[in-house]
Scaffold this motif. Structure first.
Motif, PDB file in Angstrom:
ATOM      1  N   LEU A 220       0.824  -1.196   0.000  1.00  0.00           N
ATOM      2  CA  LEU A 220       0.000   0.000   0.000  1.00  0.00           C
ATOM      3  C   LEU A 220       0.866   1.257   0.000  1.00  0.00           C
ATOM      4  N   ASN A 221       0.347   2.300  -0.609  1.00  0.00           N
ATOM      5  CA  ASN A 221       1.041   3.580  -0.598  1.00  0.00           C
ATOM      6  C   ASN A 221       0.992   4.177   0.805  1.00  0.00           C
ATOM      7  N   GLU A 222       2.056   4.893   1.154  1.00  0.00           N
ATOM      8  CA  GLU A 222       2.059   5.607   2.424  1.00  0.00           C
ATOM      9  C   GLU A 222       1.100   6.785   2.324  1.00  0.00           C
ATOM     10  N   PRO A 223       0.264   6.991   3.336  1.00  0.00           N
ATOM     11  CA  PRO A 223      -0.676   8.115   3.273  1.00  0.00           C
ATOM     12  C   PRO A 223       0.065   9.439   3.305  1.00  0.00           C
ATOM     13  N   GLN A 224      -0.491  10.432   2.592  1.00  0.00           N
ATOM     14  CA  GLN A 224       0.095  11.768   2.637  1.00  0.00           C
ATOM     15  C   GLN A 224      -0.132  12.388   4.010  1.00  0.00           C
ATOM     16  N   SER A 225       0.693  13.386   4.335  1.00  0.00           N
ATOM     17  CA  SER A 225       0.498  14.077   5.596  1.00  0.00           C
ATOM     18  C   SER A 225      -0.807  14.850   5.568  1.00  0.00           C
ATOM     19  N   SER A 226      -1.357  15.107   6.739  1.00  0.00           N
ATOM     20  CA  SER A 226      -2.618  15.836   6.814  1.00  0.00           C
ATOM     21  C   SER A 226      -2.475  17.229   6.222  1.00  0.00           C
ATOM     22  N   LYS A 227      -1.278  17.830   6.350  1.00  0.00           N
ATOM     23  CA  LYS A 227      -1.085  19.152   5.784  1.00  0.00           C
ATOM     24  C   LYS A 227      -1.208  19.132   4.272  1.00  0.00           C
TER      25      LYS A 227
ATOM     26  N   LEU B 113      -4.798  18.673   3.216  1.00  0.00           N
ATOM     27  CA  LEU B 113      -5.629  19.852   3.421  1.00  0.00           C
ATOM     28  C   LEU B 113      -5.160  21.057   2.601  1.00  0.00           C
ATOM     29  N   GLY B 114      -4.051  20.902   1.890  1.00  0.00           N
ATOM     30  CA  GLY B 114      -3.566  21.988   1.068  1.00  0.00           C
ATOM     31  C   GLY B 114      -2.671  22.958   1.800  1.00  0.00           C
ATOM     32  N   THR B 115      -2.261  22.624   3.046  1.00  0.00           N
ATOM     33  CA  THR B 115      -1.369  23.479   3.817  1.00  0.00           C
ATOM     34  C   THR B 115       0.057  23.269   3.342  1.00  0.00           C
ATOM     35  N   PRO B 116       0.823  24.308   3.123  1.00  0.00           N
ATOM     36  CA  PRO B 116       2.202  24.140   2.634  1.00  0.00           C
ATOM     37  C   PRO B 116       3.025  23.271   3.579  1.00  0.00           C
ATOM     38  N   THR B 117       3.810  22.360   3.034  1.00  0.00           N
ATOM     39  CA  THR B 117       4.724  21.532   3.816  1.00  0.00           C
ATOM     40  C   THR B 117       6.102  22.157   3.777  1.00  0.00           C
ATOM     41  N   ALA B 118       7.047  21.548   4.505  1.00  0.00           N
ATOM     42  CA  ALA B 118       8.413  22.078   4.531  1.00  0.00           C
ATOM     43  C   ALA B 118       9.004  22.110   3.132  1.00  0.00           C
ATOM     44  N   SER B 119       8.761  21.066   2.342  1.00  0.00           N
ATOM     45  CA  SER B 119       9.306  21.032   0.993  1.00  0.00           C
ATOM     46  C   SER B 119       8.661  22.098   0.121  1.00  0.00           C
ATOM     47  N   ASP B 120       7.354  22.351   0.352  1.00  0.00           N
ATOM     48  CA  ASP B 120       6.679  23.407  -0.393  1.00  0.00           C
ATOM     49  C   ASP B 120       7.300  24.755  -0.077  1.00  0.00           C
TER      50      ASP B 120
END
Length: 332
Positions: free
Chosen positions: A306-313, A316-323
Protein backbone atom coordinates in the motif's frame (compact mmCIF):
# COMPACT_ATOMS: atom_id res chain seq x y z
CA UNK A 1 15.01 -18.31 -18.30
CA UNK A 2 11.36 -19.35 -17.84
CA UNK A 3 10.62 -22.34 -15.69
CA UNK A 4 8.73 -25.11 -17.46
CA UNK A 5 6.39 -25.79 -14.57
CA UNK A 6 4.55 -23.41 -12.24
CA UNK A 7 2.77 -24.77 -9.19
CA UNK A 8 -0.88 -23.71 -8.92
CA UNK A 9 -1.72 -25.77 -5.82
CA UNK A 10 -2.99 -23.85 -2.79
CA UNK A 11 -3.88 -24.82 0.76
CA UNK A 12 -6.51 -23.15 2.90
CA UNK A 13 -5.78 -24.76 6.26
CA UNK A 14 -7.45 -28.20 5.99
CA UNK A 15 -8.65 -27.60 2.41
CA UNK A 16 -6.13 -28.38 -0.34
CA UNK A 17 -6.92 -27.33 -3.92
CA UNK A 18 -5.16 -28.25 -7.15
CA UNK A 19 -5.42 -24.62 -8.25
CA UNK A 20 -7.06 -21.43 -6.97
CA UNK A 21 -9.93 -21.27 -9.51
CA UNK A 22 -13.36 -22.24 -8.15
CA UNK A 23 -16.91 -21.50 -9.27
CA UNK A 24 -19.30 -19.67 -6.98
CA UNK A 25 -22.46 -21.07 -5.48
CA UNK A 26 -25.65 -20.03 -7.23
CA UNK A 27 -23.96 -19.45 -10.60
CA UNK A 28 -23.11 -23.03 -11.58
CA UNK A 29 -26.25 -25.01 -10.73
CA UNK A 30 -25.37 -28.55 -9.73
CA UNK A 31 -22.68 -28.66 -12.47
CA UNK A 32 -24.64 -30.90 -14.86
CA UNK A 33 -25.77 -27.79 -16.69
CA UNK A 34 -22.17 -26.77 -17.36
CA UNK A 35 -20.80 -30.12 -18.53
CA UNK A 36 -20.64 -29.08 -22.18
CA UNK A 37 -18.48 -26.07 -21.39
CA UNK A 38 -16.17 -26.80 -18.46
CA UNK A 39 -13.59 -29.56 -17.91
CA UNK A 40 -14.47 -30.00 -14.25
CA UNK A 41 -11.27 -31.85 -13.38
CA UNK A 42 -9.27 -28.78 -14.40
CA UNK A 43 -10.90 -26.61 -11.74
CA UNK A 44 -9.73 -26.11 -8.20
CA UNK A 45 -13.26 -26.76 -6.99
CA UNK A 46 -16.99 -26.57 -7.61
CA UNK A 47 -19.48 -25.01 -5.19
CA UNK A 48 -23.06 -26.01 -6.09
CA UNK A 49 -26.04 -23.81 -5.36
CA UNK A 50 -27.06 -23.30 -1.74
CA UNK A 51 -29.06 -26.05 -0.07
CA UNK A 52 -31.33 -25.65 2.95
CA UNK A 53 -32.77 -28.24 5.36
CA UNK A 54 -36.16 -28.22 3.64
CA UNK A 55 -37.14 -27.32 0.06
CA UNK A 56 -37.59 -23.61 -0.70
CA UNK A 57 -39.65 -22.12 -3.53
CA UNK A 58 -37.65 -18.91 -3.50
CA UNK A 59 -38.80 -15.36 -4.12
CA UNK A 60 -41.52 -14.12 -6.46
CA UNK A 61 -40.45 -13.26 -10.02
CA UNK A 62 -38.90 -11.32 -11.60
CA UNK A 63 -35.80 -12.67 -9.88
CA UNK A 64 -33.01 -11.07 -11.89
CA UNK A 65 -32.39 -7.77 -13.62
CA UNK A 66 -29.31 -6.56 -15.48
CA UNK A 67 -27.67 -3.34 -14.32
CA UNK A 68 -24.72 -1.31 -15.53
CA UNK A 69 -21.80 -3.76 -15.39
CA UNK A 70 -23.67 -6.06 -13.06
CA UNK A 71 -26.61 -8.25 -12.18
CA UNK A 72 -29.20 -7.92 -9.44
CA UNK A 73 -30.68 -11.20 -8.25
CA UNK A 74 -33.39 -12.05 -5.77
CA UNK A 75 -33.57 -15.83 -6.12
CA UNK A 76 -34.33 -16.47 -2.47
CA UNK A 77 -32.36 -19.74 -2.17
CA UNK A 78 -34.75 -21.73 -4.35
CA UNK A 79 -33.71 -25.38 -3.89
CA UNK A 80 -35.08 -28.90 -3.32
CA UNK A 81 -33.66 -29.33 0.16
CA UNK A 82 -30.89 -31.34 1.79
CA UNK A 83 -32.17 -34.86 1.24
CA UNK A 84 -32.92 -34.33 -2.44
CA UNK A 85 -29.41 -32.91 -2.84
CA UNK A 86 -27.99 -36.04 -1.26
CA UNK A 87 -30.19 -38.40 -3.27
CA UNK A 88 -30.04 -36.77 -6.71
CA UNK A 89 -26.94 -34.62 -6.99
CA UNK A 90 -24.19 -35.58 -4.57
CA UNK A 91 -23.01 -38.78 -6.24
CA UNK A 92 -22.71 -37.01 -9.59
CA UNK A 93 -20.85 -34.09 -8.04
CA UNK A 94 -18.38 -36.31 -6.21
CA UNK A 95 -17.49 -37.94 -9.53
CA UNK A 96 -16.40 -34.71 -11.23
CA UNK A 97 -12.73 -35.15 -10.41
CA UNK A 98 -12.39 -31.93 -8.43
CA UNK A 99 -13.09 -30.71 -4.92
CA UNK A 100 -16.80 -30.22 -4.23
CA UNK A 101 -17.71 -27.78 -1.47
CA UNK A 102 -21.34 -27.91 -0.39
CA UNK A 103 -22.92 -24.54 0.34
CA UNK A 104 -25.47 -24.68 3.17
CA UNK A 105 -27.87 -22.21 4.77
CA UNK A 106 -30.29 -22.45 7.67
CA UNK A 107 -32.68 -20.37 9.73
CA UNK A 108 -31.14 -21.46 13.03
CA UNK A 109 -27.77 -22.57 14.35
CA UNK A 110 -29.26 -26.03 14.85
CA UNK A 111 -30.12 -26.12 11.13
CA UNK A 112 -26.49 -25.56 10.22
CA UNK A 113 -25.30 -28.19 12.69
CA UNK A 114 -27.84 -30.75 11.47
CA UNK A 115 -26.83 -30.27 7.84
CA UNK A 116 -23.16 -30.50 8.75
CA UNK A 117 -23.72 -33.80 10.54
CA UNK A 118 -25.62 -35.20 7.54
CA UNK A 119 -23.01 -34.14 5.01
CA UNK A 120 -20.21 -35.40 7.24
CA UNK A 121 -21.40 -38.86 6.17
CA UNK A 122 -19.72 -38.11 2.82
CA UNK A 123 -16.02 -37.65 3.59
CA UNK A 124 -15.25 -37.28 -0.13
CA UNK A 125 -16.73 -33.79 0.08
CA UNK A 126 -14.05 -31.12 0.00
CA UNK A 127 -15.74 -29.00 2.63
CA UNK A 128 -18.70 -26.85 3.60
CA UNK A 129 -19.28 -23.20 2.73
CA UNK A 130 -21.64 -21.59 5.23
CA UNK A 131 -23.99 -19.12 3.59
CA UNK A 132 -24.52 -16.75 6.49
CA UNK A 133 -24.76 -13.73 4.23
CA UNK A 134 -27.56 -14.05 1.66
CA UNK A 135 -29.35 -10.67 1.33
CA UNK A 136 -32.37 -12.12 -0.48
CA UNK A 137 -34.09 -14.15 2.25
CA UNK A 138 -35.72 -13.18 5.51
CA UNK A 139 -33.03 -13.26 8.17
CA UNK A 140 -30.45 -14.31 5.57
CA UNK A 141 -27.76 -11.92 6.74
CA UNK A 142 -28.48 -12.07 10.47
CA UNK A 143 -25.73 -14.58 11.22
CA UNK A 144 -23.22 -12.73 9.07
CA UNK A 145 -23.76 -9.28 10.56
CA UNK A 146 -23.34 -10.22 14.22
CA UNK A 147 -19.85 -11.41 15.23
CA UNK A 148 -21.19 -13.52 18.10
CA UNK A 149 -23.83 -15.26 15.96
CA UNK A 150 -21.32 -15.84 13.16
CA UNK A 151 -18.95 -17.37 15.70
CA UNK A 152 -21.66 -19.62 17.11
CA UNK A 153 -22.61 -20.95 13.67
CA UNK A 154 -19.02 -21.82 12.80
CA UNK A 155 -18.39 -23.46 16.16
CA UNK A 156 -21.58 -25.55 15.87
CA UNK A 157 -20.58 -26.75 12.41
CA UNK A 158 -17.01 -27.53 13.51
CA UNK A 159 -18.38 -29.58 16.41
CA UNK A 160 -20.79 -31.42 14.10
CA UNK A 161 -18.42 -32.51 11.33
CA UNK A 162 -14.83 -33.15 10.29
CA UNK A 163 -15.05 -31.30 6.96
CA UNK A 164 -13.18 -28.05 6.28
CA UNK A 165 -15.40 -25.03 6.98
CA UNK A 166 -15.57 -21.82 4.95
CA UNK A 167 -17.66 -18.87 6.12
CA UNK A 168 -19.14 -16.78 3.30
CA UNK A 169 -19.38 -13.22 4.62
CA UNK A 170 -21.53 -10.27 3.67
CA UNK A 171 -20.09 -6.87 2.73
CA UNK A 172 -23.25 -5.22 4.09
CA UNK A 173 -21.70 -4.46 7.49
CA UNK A 174 -19.63 -1.66 8.97
CA UNK A 175 -16.55 -3.86 9.50
CA UNK A 176 -15.99 -7.10 7.59
CA UNK A 177 -12.65 -7.74 9.38
CA UNK A 178 -14.52 -7.85 12.68
CA UNK A 179 -16.79 -10.65 11.43
CA UNK A 180 -13.82 -12.42 9.83
CA UNK A 181 -11.95 -12.39 13.13
CA UNK A 182 -14.99 -13.87 14.89
CA UNK A 183 -15.29 -16.83 12.50
CA UNK A 184 -11.52 -17.31 12.51
CA UNK A 185 -11.53 -17.56 16.30
CA UNK A 186 -14.39 -20.07 16.10
CA UNK A 187 -12.36 -22.37 13.84
CA UNK A 188 -13.24 -21.49 10.23
CA UNK A 189 -10.63 -22.75 7.79
CA UNK A 190 -11.22 -19.85 5.40
CA UNK A 191 -13.60 -17.04 4.51
CA UNK A 192 -15.27 -16.26 1.18
CA UNK A 193 -15.27 -12.53 0.45
CA UNK A 194 -17.74 -11.27 -0.52
CA UNK A 195 -21.38 -12.12 -1.01
CA UNK A 196 -23.47 -9.65 -2.98
CA UNK A 197 -24.10 -6.01 -2.14
CA UNK A 198 -27.74 -5.21 -1.48
CA UNK A 199 -29.39 -3.03 -4.10
CA UNK A 200 -32.58 -2.49 -6.06
CA UNK A 201 -33.96 -1.56 -9.46
CA UNK A 202 -37.05 0.59 -10.03
CA UNK A 203 -39.58 0.95 -12.84
CA UNK A 204 -40.40 4.62 -12.41
CA UNK A 205 -43.39 4.53 -14.76
CA UNK A 206 -45.07 1.84 -12.70
CA UNK A 207 -43.72 3.31 -9.45
CA UNK A 208 -42.71 -0.17 -8.39
CA UNK A 209 -39.51 -2.19 -7.84
CA UNK A 210 -38.59 -4.42 -10.78
CA UNK A 211 -37.60 -7.41 -8.62
CA UNK A 212 -40.42 -9.41 -7.10
CA UNK A 213 -38.54 -9.42 -3.81
CA UNK A 214 -38.07 -5.63 -3.96
CA UNK A 215 -34.36 -5.75 -3.13
CA UNK A 216 -31.63 -7.97 -4.54
CA UNK A 217 -27.95 -8.78 -4.41
CA UNK A 218 -25.67 -6.93 -6.83
CA UNK A 219 -22.87 -8.96 -8.42
CA UNK A 220 -20.66 -8.72 -11.49
CA UNK A 221 -17.85 -6.37 -12.56
CA UNK A 222 -19.54 -3.39 -10.87
CA UNK A 223 -18.67 -4.72 -7.42
CA UNK A 224 -15.08 -5.79 -8.13
CA UNK A 225 -13.41 -2.64 -6.67
CA UNK A 226 -15.51 -2.98 -3.53
CA UNK A 227 -14.72 -6.68 -3.14
CA UNK A 228 -11.02 -5.99 -3.75
CA UNK A 229 -11.02 -3.41 -0.97
CA UNK A 230 -12.66 -5.84 1.48
CA UNK A 231 -10.17 -8.60 0.65
CA UNK A 232 -7.28 -6.21 1.17
CA UNK A 233 -8.62 -5.02 4.53
CA UNK A 234 -9.35 -8.49 5.88
CA UNK A 235 -5.99 -9.88 4.70
CA UNK A 236 -4.23 -7.20 6.73
CA UNK A 237 -6.37 -7.63 9.82
CA UNK A 238 -6.99 -11.37 10.18
CA UNK A 239 -4.69 -14.36 9.70
CA UNK A 240 -7.13 -16.54 7.78
CA UNK A 241 -7.09 -17.79 4.16
CA UNK A 242 -9.39 -15.84 1.86
CA UNK A 243 -11.37 -16.98 -1.17
CA UNK A 244 -12.20 -13.87 -3.19
CA UNK A 245 -15.45 -13.49 -5.11
CA UNK A 246 -16.90 -10.40 -6.74
CA UNK A 247 -16.79 -9.35 -10.37
CA UNK A 248 -13.91 -11.58 -11.50
CA UNK A 249 -14.05 -11.88 -15.28
CA UNK A 250 -10.46 -12.30 -16.52
CA UNK A 251 -7.03 -13.44 -15.40
CA UNK A 252 -5.96 -9.91 -14.47
CA UNK A 253 -8.82 -9.79 -11.98
CA UNK A 254 -7.61 -13.08 -10.50
CA UNK A 255 -4.07 -11.77 -10.11
CA UNK A 256 -5.26 -8.54 -8.48
CA UNK A 257 -7.19 -10.46 -5.84
CA UNK A 258 -4.24 -12.77 -5.20
CA UNK A 259 -1.77 -9.96 -4.57
CA UNK A 260 -4.41 -8.20 -2.42
CA UNK A 261 -4.41 -11.21 -0.11
CA UNK A 262 -6.69 -13.94 -1.48
CA UNK A 263 -5.41 -17.50 -1.76
CA UNK A 264 -8.15 -18.57 -4.19
CA UNK A 265 -11.02 -17.03 -6.16
CA UNK A 266 -14.56 -17.91 -7.17
CA UNK A 267 -16.00 -17.14 -10.59
CA UNK A 268 -19.63 -16.07 -10.25
CA UNK A 269 -21.71 -13.86 -12.55
CA UNK A 270 -19.22 -14.32 -15.40
CA UNK A 271 -20.37 -17.95 -15.66
CA UNK A 272 -23.66 -16.70 -17.09
CA UNK A 273 -22.14 -14.88 -20.06
CA UNK A 274 -19.00 -16.98 -20.53
CA UNK A 275 -19.56 -20.49 -19.17
CA UNK A 276 -16.09 -21.54 -20.36
CA UNK A 277 -14.29 -18.88 -18.35
CA UNK A 278 -13.34 -20.86 -15.23
CA UNK A 279 -11.57 -23.53 -17.25
CA UNK A 280 -9.84 -20.94 -19.41
CA UNK A 281 -8.58 -19.06 -16.37
CA UNK A 282 -6.64 -22.08 -15.11
CA UNK A 283 -4.62 -22.19 -18.33
CA UNK A 284 -4.23 -18.41 -18.45
CA UNK A 285 -3.01 -18.25 -14.87
CA UNK A 286 -0.48 -20.96 -15.54
CA UNK A 287 0.77 -19.04 -18.60
CA UNK A 288 1.13 -15.77 -16.67
CA UNK A 289 3.19 -17.48 -14.00
CA UNK A 290 5.45 -18.97 -16.66
CA UNK A 291 5.80 -15.64 -18.44
CA UNK A 292 6.66 -13.88 -15.18
CA UNK A 293 9.02 -16.64 -14.07
CA UNK A 294 6.98 -17.27 -10.90
CA UNK A 295 7.43 -20.80 -9.61
CA UNK A 296 4.48 -20.97 -7.23
CA UNK A 297 1.15 -19.13 -7.27
CA UNK A 298 1.35 -18.73 -3.50
CA UNK A 299 4.36 -16.44 -4.02
CA UNK A 300 1.87 -13.81 -5.21
CA UNK A 301 -0.55 -13.98 -2.30
CA UNK A 302 -0.62 -10.86 -0.15
CA UNK A 303 2.29 -9.14 -1.88
CA UNK A 304 0.43 -5.87 -2.45
CA UNK A 305 2.26 -2.87 -0.98
CA UNK A 306 0.00 0.00 0.00
CA UNK A 307 1.04 3.58 -0.60
CA UNK A 308 2.06 5.61 2.42
CA UNK A 309 -0.68 8.11 3.27
CA UNK A 310 0.10 11.77 2.64
CA UNK A 311 0.50 14.08 5.60
CA UNK A 312 -2.62 15.84 6.81
CA UNK A 313 -1.08 19.15 5.78
CA UNK A 314 -0.64 18.02 2.22
CA UNK A 315 -4.17 16.62 2.10
CA UNK A 316 -5.63 19.85 3.42
CA UNK A 317 -3.57 21.99 1.07
CA UNK A 318 -1.37 23.48 3.82
CA UNK A 319 2.20 24.14 2.63
CA UNK A 320 4.72 21.53 3.82
CA UNK A 321 8.41 22.08 4.53
CA UNK A 322 9.31 21.03 0.99
CA UNK A 323 6.68 23.41 -0.39
CA UNK A 324 8.18 26.26 1.65
CA UNK A 325 11.65 25.45 0.37
CA UNK A 326 10.44 25.40 -3.22
CA UNK A 327 8.67 28.73 -2.73
CA UNK A 328 11.85 30.30 -1.30
CA UNK A 329 13.89 28.96 -4.23
CA UNK A 330 11.44 30.40 -6.77
CA UNK A 331 11.54 33.84 -5.11
CA UNK A 332 15.31 34.13 -5.36
Amino acid sequence: MLRDVSNLAVRLNRLALANPILVASGTFGYAREMGAFVPFDRLGGVIPKTITPQPRVGNSPPRTVETSSGLLNSIGLDNDGLETFVAKHLEYLLGLGTKVIANIAGKTIDDFAMMARRLNEFPALGGLELNISCPNVSGGVDFGTDPELASQVVKAVRDACDLPVIAKLTPNVTSVPRIAEAVHSAGADAVSLVNTFQGMAVDWRRRRPILGGNFGGLSGPAIKPLALRVVCQVARAVDIPIIAVGGISNVTDVLEFLVAGASAVQIGTANFYNPKLAGELVDQLHQVLRDENIADVTDLVGTLQLNEPQSSKAILGTPTASDDAESEHNSN
